[in-house]
Enzyme design. Structure first.
Site, PDB file in Angstrom:
ATOM      1  N   LYS A 180       0.867  -1.177   0.000  1.00 21.09           N
ATOM      2  CA  LYS A 180       0.000   0.000   0.000  1.00 21.09           C
ATOM      3  C   LYS A 180       0.908   1.233   0.000  1.00 21.09           C
ATOM      4  O   LYS A 180       1.447   1.622   1.034  1.00 21.09           O
ATOM      5  CB  LYS A 180      -0.907  -0.028   1.234  1.00 21.09           C
ATOM      6  CG  LYS A 180      -2.043   1.014   1.180  1.00 21.09           C
ATOM      7  CD  LYS A 180      -1.577   2.318   1.758  1.00 21.09           C
ATOM      8  CE  LYS A 180      -2.637   3.388   1.647  1.00 21.09           C
ATOM      9  NZ  LYS A 180      -2.064   4.752   1.702  1.00 21.09           N
ATOM     10  N   GLU A 255       9.724   1.988  10.939  1.00 19.08           N
ATOM     11  CA  GLU A 255      10.708   3.066  10.724  1.00 19.08           C
ATOM     12  C   GLU A 255       9.917   4.357  10.744  1.00 19.08           C
ATOM     13  O   GLU A 255       9.165   4.657   9.817  1.00 19.08           O
ATOM     14  CB  GLU A 255      11.438   2.857   9.394  1.00 19.08           C
ATOM     15  CG  GLU A 255      12.745   3.633   9.318  1.00 19.08           C
ATOM     16  CD  GLU A 255      12.674   4.822   8.394  1.00 19.08           C
ATOM     17  OE1 GLU A 255      12.676   5.952   8.935  1.00 19.08           O
ATOM     18  OE2 GLU A 255      12.603   4.652   7.172  1.00 19.08           O
ATOM     19  N   CYS A 289      13.316  11.292   6.854  1.00 18.99           N
ATOM     20  CA  CYS A 289      13.287  10.937   8.280  1.00 18.99           C
ATOM     21  C   CYS A 289      14.673  11.029   8.908  1.00 18.99           C
ATOM     22  O   CYS A 289      14.802  11.302  10.097  1.00 18.99           O
ATOM     23  CB  CYS A 289      12.740   9.522   8.466  1.00 18.99           C
ATOM     24  SG  CYS A 289      11.004   9.341   8.047  1.00 18.99           S
ATOM     25  N   GLU A 387       9.508  17.201  14.959  1.00 21.73           N
ATOM     26  CA  GLU A 387       9.936  16.966  13.577  1.00 21.73           C
ATOM     27  C   GLU A 387       9.183  17.906  12.634  1.00 21.73           C
ATOM     28  O   GLU A 387       7.970  17.811  12.476  1.00 21.73           O
ATOM     29  CB  GLU A 387       9.678  15.512  13.182  1.00 21.73           C
ATOM     30  CG  GLU A 387      10.156  15.162  11.792  1.00 21.73           C
ATOM     31  CD  GLU A 387       9.851  13.728  11.411  1.00 21.73           C
ATOM     32  OE1 GLU A 387      10.698  13.093  10.752  1.00 21.73           O
ATOM     33  OE2 GLU A 387       8.765  13.231  11.775  1.00 21.73           O
TER      34      GLU A 387
END
Length: 484
Positions: A180, A255, A289, A387
């Site tokens: 997906k 992750e 990331c 973040e």
């Protein structure tokens, strides 16, 4: 090639292209212009069920798991070859879909995707067990076996690479997959479905269901036929994914988000350090990331480094991702651009000084933001602790190695970090103390399929790349044979 010649509007299930059962479709937008590229099917629960059933039937039939590791490796090696043969098409797709500079797509995304499959093609026949010495009058040995059906859920920032980090080891181990991709960036996943089939991957081994997270992703995550979930995305969504998978007692690889610290000591080569610092926060428009958005600088060289950044960062080429000289393209979507704007406004309110940037770039109707450097923020600032996921760098001074390490470890994240120093002793000593899954010394984003990466703390668990990733797509079975 034109983008629209790929099967853009259909799901890939059981080796065939399908429309969504309810006819639902979603738009795919070119972020460099804010215009619609095409539409794709949005899979509902019935479509997801069909994909999982196709994967389960193929797995149970042994059409893939029943092959030897060497045979699977040959097919995966052919996948790598086809990626390289179709490099121009794939680079164009990633650039159109994500807004990545075309040069970056060719040099990084396509190259790394091919390397992923090549690496795991070589490892596919290395999945062996071990004999165990016991006091039993028996022969005891272990086997590594595939888990079954893997749900691979991937994000928008590196669609091609992060699909490969999951599909390549999962397939090498003998699993089947339902992939997906992010609803914003599905095109390379559909293209790869065709290449995988052309390479000889049997029908039903890889299935692609495009659609939204709340509908398609949720249906896949909760499907009882899934044996493992491999997820890359935000920490917020990751908590939900882990909770659902945990309740079903399914193994998960996560992750998640990052907010890496980049430490520059007074003995660093500043010329080289500045290049690494800029690369660390503008690479992929900061949508990475493992970006380095927090710069920690020894106070002795703090003013000098800030001055260099003030001159150098505005010169980084920002613009049309189709132009080969472009280094920074647009954000992947309007909502991502708004998020960056909100954090920079918040940084101003928290006392931050805008050294450069700090505003949108009006260009062709796209989602551009100027690379931004912010100084003088307190460490408890949200712009430091959270973040941002855009081309924004916060800069803080430190007075000692202990303080530098404490600042680096002060956020909830622990995906990556970096150290700039001329001292090999210090490099090893600081790397040992940093709470991160990967530490780079005197450069940034040095990645290779042989080197595992992944997070600690709120950045997740499990590892991508390396034999560690391959092992995570297997289960260990012990066999004990009586010798009486």
């Amino acid at each position: 090639m034109t983008t629209y010649e790929i099967e853009p509007g259909r799901l890939f299930i059981g080796g065939r292209w399908h429309d969504a059962a309810d006819g639902a479709r979603g738009e795919v937008v070119d972020p460099s212009r804010g215009t619609v590229l095409t539409t794709v099917a949005e899979a509902g629960p019935a479509d997801v069920d069909a994909a999982v059933r196709a994967a389960r039937e193929t797995f149970d039939a042994g059409h893939w798991a029943g092959l030897s590791g060497r045979e699977r490796g040959r097919v995966l090696h052919r996948v790598a070859e086809l990626i390289r043969e179709n490099a121009d098409d794939l680079a164009e797709l990633e650039s159109l879909d994500v807004g990545k500079p075309i040069t970056l797509c060719r040099a990084v995304d396509v190259t790394n995707a091919a390397n992923d499959y090549e690496h795991y093609a070589a490892l596919a026949h290395s999945l062996d067990g071990a004999t165990r010495d016991t006091p039993l009058n028996a022969l005891a040995y272990t086997r590594r076996e595939p888990l079954g059906v893997v749900a691979a859920i991937t994000p928008y920032n590196f669609p091609l690479i992060l699909a490969g980090t999951k599909l390549a080891p999962a397939l090498a181990a003998g699993n089947t997959v339902v992939h997906k991709p992010a609803d914003e960036t599905p095109l390379s996943a559909l293209y790869m479905a065709r290449l995988l089939q052309e390479a000889g991957v049997p029908d039903g081994v890889v299935n692609v269901v495009t659609g939204t997270g709340p509908v398609t992703g949720e249906a896949l995550l909760r499907h009882p036929g899934v044996d493992k979930v491999a997820f890359t995305g935000s920490t917020t969504v990751g908590r939900h994914v882990a909770g659902v998978a945990g309740a079903a007692l399914r193994p998960v690889t996560m992750e998640l988000g990052g907010n890496a610290a980049h430490l520059v000591f007074e003995d660093a080569d500043l010329e080289k350090a500045v290049g690494a610092v800029i690369k660390a926060f503008v690479f992929n428009t900061g949508q990475f990331c493992m970006a380095g958005p927090r710069l920690l600088v020894a106070r002795k060289v703090y003013p000098t480094l800030l001055g260099i950044l003030a001159e150098a960062v505005p010169g980084v080429p920002v613009g049309d991702p189709r132009k080969p000289e472009t280094v920074v393209g647009p954000m992947a979507g309007e909502r991502h651009l708004r998020k960056v704007e909100e954090y920079v406004d918040l940084a101003r309110q928290e006392g931050g000084r805008i050294v450069c940037g700090g505003e949108r770039l009006d260009l062709d109707g796209g989602y551009y933001y100027k690379p931004t450097v912010i100084a003088d923020l307190p460490n408890d600032s949200r712009a430091v602790q959270e973040e941002i996921f855009g081309p924004v760098l916060t800069v803080q001074p430190f007075d000692s190695e202990d303080e530098a390490v404490a600042l680096a470890n002060s956020t909830p994240y622990g995906l990556a970090s970096g150290v700039q120093t001329g001292s090999l002793t210090r490099a090893h000593r600081v790397a040992d103390r940093l709470q991160a899954g990967i530490v780079w010394v005197n450069d940034w984003a040095m990645l290779d399929p042989a080197v595992p990466f992944g997070g600690v703390k709120d950045s997740g668990f499990g590892r991508e790349y390396g034999p560690e990733a391959l092992a995570s797509y297997t289960k260990v079975k012990s066999v004990v044979v009586s010798l009486d």
